[in-house]
Write a protein that holds these residues in place. Structure first.
Motif, PDB file in Angstrom:
ATOM      1  N   ALA A 312       0.828  -1.108  -0.021  1.00  0.00           N
ATOM      2  CA  ALA A 312      -0.039  -0.002   0.174  1.00  0.00           C
ATOM      3  C   ALA A 312       0.801   1.202  -0.067  1.00  0.00           C
ATOM      4  N   GLY A 313       0.370   2.335  -0.906  1.00  0.00           N
ATOM      5  CA  GLY A 313       1.095   3.464  -0.765  1.00  0.00           C
ATOM      6  C   GLY A 313       2.250   3.642  -1.707  1.00  0.00           C
ATOM      7  N   GLN A 314       2.623   2.524  -2.413  1.00  0.00           N
ATOM      8  CA  GLN A 314       3.907   2.504  -3.354  1.00  0.00           C
ATOM      9  C   GLN A 314       3.764   2.943  -4.605  1.00  0.00           C
ATOM     10  N   ALA A 499       4.094  -6.984 -12.395  1.00  0.00           N
ATOM     11  CA  ALA A 499       5.023  -6.070 -12.128  1.00  0.00           C
ATOM     12  C   ALA A 499       4.694  -5.774 -10.643  1.00  0.00           C
ATOM     13  N   ILE A 500       5.716  -5.565  -9.946  1.00  0.00           N
ATOM     14  CA  ILE A 500       5.753  -5.181  -8.529  1.00  0.00           C
ATOM     15  C   ILE A 500       6.358  -3.704  -8.370  1.00  0.00           C
ATOM     16  N   VAL A 501       5.366  -2.890  -7.857  1.00  0.00           N
ATOM     17  CA  VAL A 501       5.914  -1.448  -7.616  1.00  0.00           C
ATOM     18  C   VAL A 501       6.543  -1.187  -6.175  1.00  0.00           C
ATOM     19  N   ALA A 507       9.867  -2.229  -9.636  1.00  0.00           N
ATOM     20  CA  ALA A 507      10.833  -3.237  -8.819  1.00  0.00           C
ATOM     21  C   ALA A 507      11.264  -4.414  -9.774  1.00  0.00           C
ATOM     22  N   GLY A 508      10.526  -5.051 -10.362  1.00  0.00           N
ATOM     23  CA  GLY A 508      10.697  -6.165 -11.356  1.00  0.00           C
ATOM     24  C   GLY A 508       9.255  -6.651 -11.908  1.00  0.00           C
ATOM     25  N   VAL A 509       9.552  -7.309 -12.952  1.00  0.00           N
ATOM     26  CA  VAL A 509       8.470  -7.937 -13.384  1.00  0.00           C
ATOM     27  C   VAL A 509       8.824  -9.349 -13.749  1.00  0.00           C
ATOM     28  N   LEU A 510       7.894 -10.530 -13.061  1.00  0.00           N
ATOM     29  CA  LEU A 510       8.028 -11.775 -12.942  1.00  0.00           C
ATOM     30  C   LEU A 510       6.779 -12.480 -13.662  1.00  0.00           C
ATOM     31  N   PRO A 511       6.887 -13.697 -14.102  1.00  0.00           N
ATOM     32  CA  PRO A 511       5.918 -14.497 -14.661  1.00  0.00           C
ATOM     33  C   PRO A 511       5.178 -14.813 -13.427  1.00  0.00           C
ATOM     34  N   ALA A 512       3.863 -15.262 -13.428  1.00  0.00           N
ATOM     35  CA  ALA A 512       2.963 -15.253 -12.372  1.00  0.00           C
ATOM     36  C   ALA A 512       3.444 -16.717 -11.435  1.00  0.00           C
ATOM     37  N   GLN A 513       4.008 -17.362 -12.399  1.00  0.00           N
ATOM     38  CA  GLN A 513       4.404 -18.981 -11.794  1.00  0.00           C
ATOM     39  C   GLN A 513       5.454 -18.793 -10.935  1.00  0.00           C
ATOM     40  N   ALA A 514       6.152 -17.637 -11.061  1.00  0.00           N
ATOM     41  CA  ALA A 514       7.419 -17.630 -10.028  1.00  0.00           C
ATOM     42  C   ALA A 514       7.108 -17.804  -8.801  1.00  0.00           C
ATOM     43  N   GLY A 520       7.820 -11.561  -2.984  1.00  0.00           N
ATOM     44  CA  GLY A 520       7.871 -10.558  -1.447  1.00  0.00           C
ATOM     45  C   GLY A 520       9.232 -10.017  -1.450  1.00  0.00           C
ATOM     46  N   LEU A 521      10.337 -10.316  -1.887  1.00  0.00           N
ATOM     47  CA  LEU A 521      11.487  -9.856  -1.889  1.00  0.00           C
ATOM     48  C   LEU A 521      11.565  -8.473  -2.789  1.00  0.00           C
ATOM     49  N   LEU A 522      10.720  -8.543  -3.928  1.00  0.00           N
ATOM     50  CA  LEU A 522      10.524  -7.285  -4.829  1.00  0.00           C
ATOM     51  C   LEU A 522       9.919  -6.289  -4.233  1.00  0.00           C
ATOM     52  N   MET A 523       8.712  -6.766  -3.229  1.00  0.00           N
ATOM     53  CA  MET A 523       7.829  -5.821  -2.532  1.00  0.00           C
ATOM     54  C   MET A 523       8.531  -5.169  -1.462  1.00  0.00           C
ATOM     55  N   MET A 524       9.425  -6.112  -0.737  1.00  0.00           N
ATOM     56  CA  MET A 524      10.285  -5.415   0.356  1.00  0.00           C
ATOM     57  C   MET A 524      11.346  -4.744   0.101  1.00  0.00           C
ATOM     58  N   GLY A 525      11.754  -4.391  -1.200  1.00  0.00           N
ATOM     59  CA  GLY A 525      12.855  -3.673  -1.856  1.00  0.00           C
ATOM     60  C   GLY A 525      14.177  -4.485  -1.776  1.00  0.00           C
ATOM     61  N   GLU A 526      14.074  -5.675  -1.464  1.00  0.00           N
ATOM     62  CA  GLU A 526      15.239  -6.598  -1.112  1.00  0.00           C
ATOM     63  C   GLU A 526      15.970  -6.762  -2.323  1.00  0.00           C
ATOM     64  N   ILE A 527      15.316  -6.862  -3.531  1.00  0.00           N
ATOM     65  CA  ILE A 527      16.036  -7.064  -5.041  1.00  0.00           C
ATOM     66  C   ILE A 527      15.934  -5.837  -5.671  1.00  0.00           C
TER      67      ILE A 527
END
Length: 539
Positions: A312-314, A499-501, A507-514, A520-527
């Protein structure tokens, strides 16, 4: 009230909206100084229950409610929020109710200002007492300090970050000297992790002083960490009441859903093929309060279901709102290789795009019009559907029969609970209003359909129906869908890529099956993904 008497007791509370039952036989108690977590899926009845408790006018305007409510040992039925406030019940709603041009002090003490004597009082009585601003500032500072945050009492609310606005809302309720029960509706939804920790500590301190708290949140770990007990609502019923020390997040989630939501994943062996790039977004920025987009680029292929997720808020909600012209935006957007003029909602619609907003009441619906008119309006205005030309087009006539047939088709397909196509949108439950918004977009038959939070406010059983309907339109009509959702598993169940914002950027675009861990790592800014990798993923 005896010391062992609950401060709040609900007995068999129920509520109907225009023939639709949204609450049934709700009963529970809350003791003095106790913190109770009220949880449930969107549409479970939490908001309606709190509206009943707080005496919101909509409850009595729609026939009242069943059952009894006892507060401090006596039966109550508040006819307005003012009565609830006078009795000692405070509530902080999801939507801010602050006055932007007022300072924190003025908002916290609104209608309870400290005043002082002057000579004019002798002539004109207390109406001409003046504001005692030093005392008001001290009172506001005391309420803010109780929360453990640093907010300048003289700051205008219009200049505050969203987290400070939330704390100002809560400080207003704390300043009321008679508040015995405080209801917090999703208070941490707009807060950062550190701010949420501060709030949880403050709520514990309030409870230690004897104030009872009802804490509504989708963050289940917060509920376990903070609350003494939980009450779980599902489809308008209390399905579980338990001490938080005896439960886990997984157990609570299971009670909320009641059954494992059927996955909408594609069938094994299904081959998805896509056409060329249909939507290209480059360096998009959007000035949407609370959902600022700073620099977003991605491409969507024809026939694809493209997901946009993130915390939220990103900024995830700002993308569609900016492209469709609802908030100031800049950058470059192309549809089928042709540039889309930003900040022009009508132009976006005429170009072949449609939008189901997350704000169904503020943006999506004509609340005082019928279901049929809501579904047909955009198609009539933009595409002249449901219009019959007469005299060679000199006169145009609305085809009411075609509108009614179309409305009945979507009412049946989306299982909209209503009395008929003429029922006003304002009379529908939130979930059914959302379905009308979806139908309105489907009627336009766009090339690209943006949908934001399409299952928000829809009961668990209807979520699969909505997602399957989106997939069916994607398959049958080749509609390209860009779907924004706060629920990652919902995106993974229907999308081809996601796509994760994060912080207003992709932050990155991944296939849905990833694996979900990668999302989660993309959401938390870890990657951190490089610009070159982002462009490659987009293509």
């Amino acid at each position: 009230m005896a010391s062992n008497e609950p401060i709040l007791r609900l007995e068999h509370v129920g509520k109907e909206y225009f023939g639709n039952r949204v609450l049934s036989d709700v009963s529970f108690t809350l003791g003095p100084g106790e913190i109770m977590g009220l949880v449930g899926e969107n549409g479970a009845g939490k908001t309606t229950l709190m509206k009943i408790l707080f005496g919101m006018p909509v409850i009595h305007q729609t026939g009242g409610y069943d059952g009894k409510i006892f507060f401090e040992g006596r039966e109550v039925s508040f006819k307005s929020p003012f009565e609830a406030l006078d009795a000692g019940i405070g509530m902080v709603h999801q939507e801010f109710s602050l006055i932007p041009g007022f300072t924190a002090t003025e908002n916290i003490l609104l209608n309870r200002e400290s005043t002082r004597y002057n000579l004019l009082v002798e002539v004109f009585d207390d109406r001409l007492r003046t504001l005692d601003r030093p005392v008001m500032r001290q009172r506001a500072q005391r309420a803010i300090s109780t929360l453990g945050v640093e907010i300048d009492p003289d700051t205008l609310c219009s200049e505050m970050p969203v987290g400070h606005k939330q704390f100002t809302e809560i400080a207003r309720e704390i300043d009321r000297s008679n508040t015995k029960l405080l209801v917090l509706d999703e208070p941490t939804a707009v807060l950062t992790e550190s701010e949420a920790e501060i709030l949880i500590k403050a709520v514990r301190n309030l409870a230690a002083k004897g104030m009872s708290v009802i804490f509504i949140s989708h963050r289940l770990q917060e509920v376990i960490d903070l609350c003494d007990k939980i009450v779980v609502l599902r489809d308008g019923h209390v399905v579980q009441e338990a001490k938080t020390c005896d439960v886990t997040v997984r157990q609570i989630a299971g009670w909320m859903v009641g059954r494992k939501v059927e996955e909408s994943h594609r069938e094994e062996g299904e081959v998805r093929s896509f056409g060329p790039t249909i939507l290209s977004v480059r360096n998009l920025w959007v000035d949407m309060p609370g959902e600022t987009v700073r620099d977003v680029s991605f491409q969507v292929r024809q026939g694809e279901i493209f997901g946009i997720g993130g915390l939220a808020g990103q900024g995830k909600l700002g993308i569609a709102n900016g492209i469709m012209g609802l908030y100031p935006a800049g950058g470059a957007v192309e549809l089928n290789g042709k540039p889309i003029r930003l900040n022009d909602p009508e132009g976006s619609l005429r170009a072949g795009m449609a939008f189901v907003s997350e704000d169904r009441r503020g943006v999506g619906l004509l609340l005082d019009e019928g279901i049929d008119w809501n579904m047909a309006f955009t198609a009539m205005q933009i595409q002249e559907k449901f219009i019959r030309p007469l005299l060679g087009g000199l006169v145009k006539w609305r085809d009411d029969r075609a509108i009614e047939e179309c409305a009945n088709e979507y009412i049946k397909a989306l299982e909209i609970k209503c009395t008929g196509p003429k029922q006003r949108a304002v009379e529908l439950s939130g979930g059914n209003q959302q379905k009308v918004c979806l139908a309105k977009a489907f009627v336009v038959r766009p090339e690209v359909l943006f949908v934001s939070e399409p299952t928000r406010g829809i009961d668990v059983g209807a979520k699969k129906l909505v997602l399957d309907t989106l997939r069916r339109y994607n398959r049958e009509y080749g509609t390209t869908i860009v779907m924004t959702s706060s629920e990652l598993e919902e995106l993974r169940s229907i999308c081809d890529r996601i796509a994760i914002v994060d912080e207003g950027r992709i932050a990155g675009v991944l296939p849905a099956q990833a694996p979900s861990e990668e999302f989660g790592l993309l959401m938390m800014g870890e990657i951190k993904v490089s610009t070159e990798e982002k462009v490659k993923a987009c293509e």
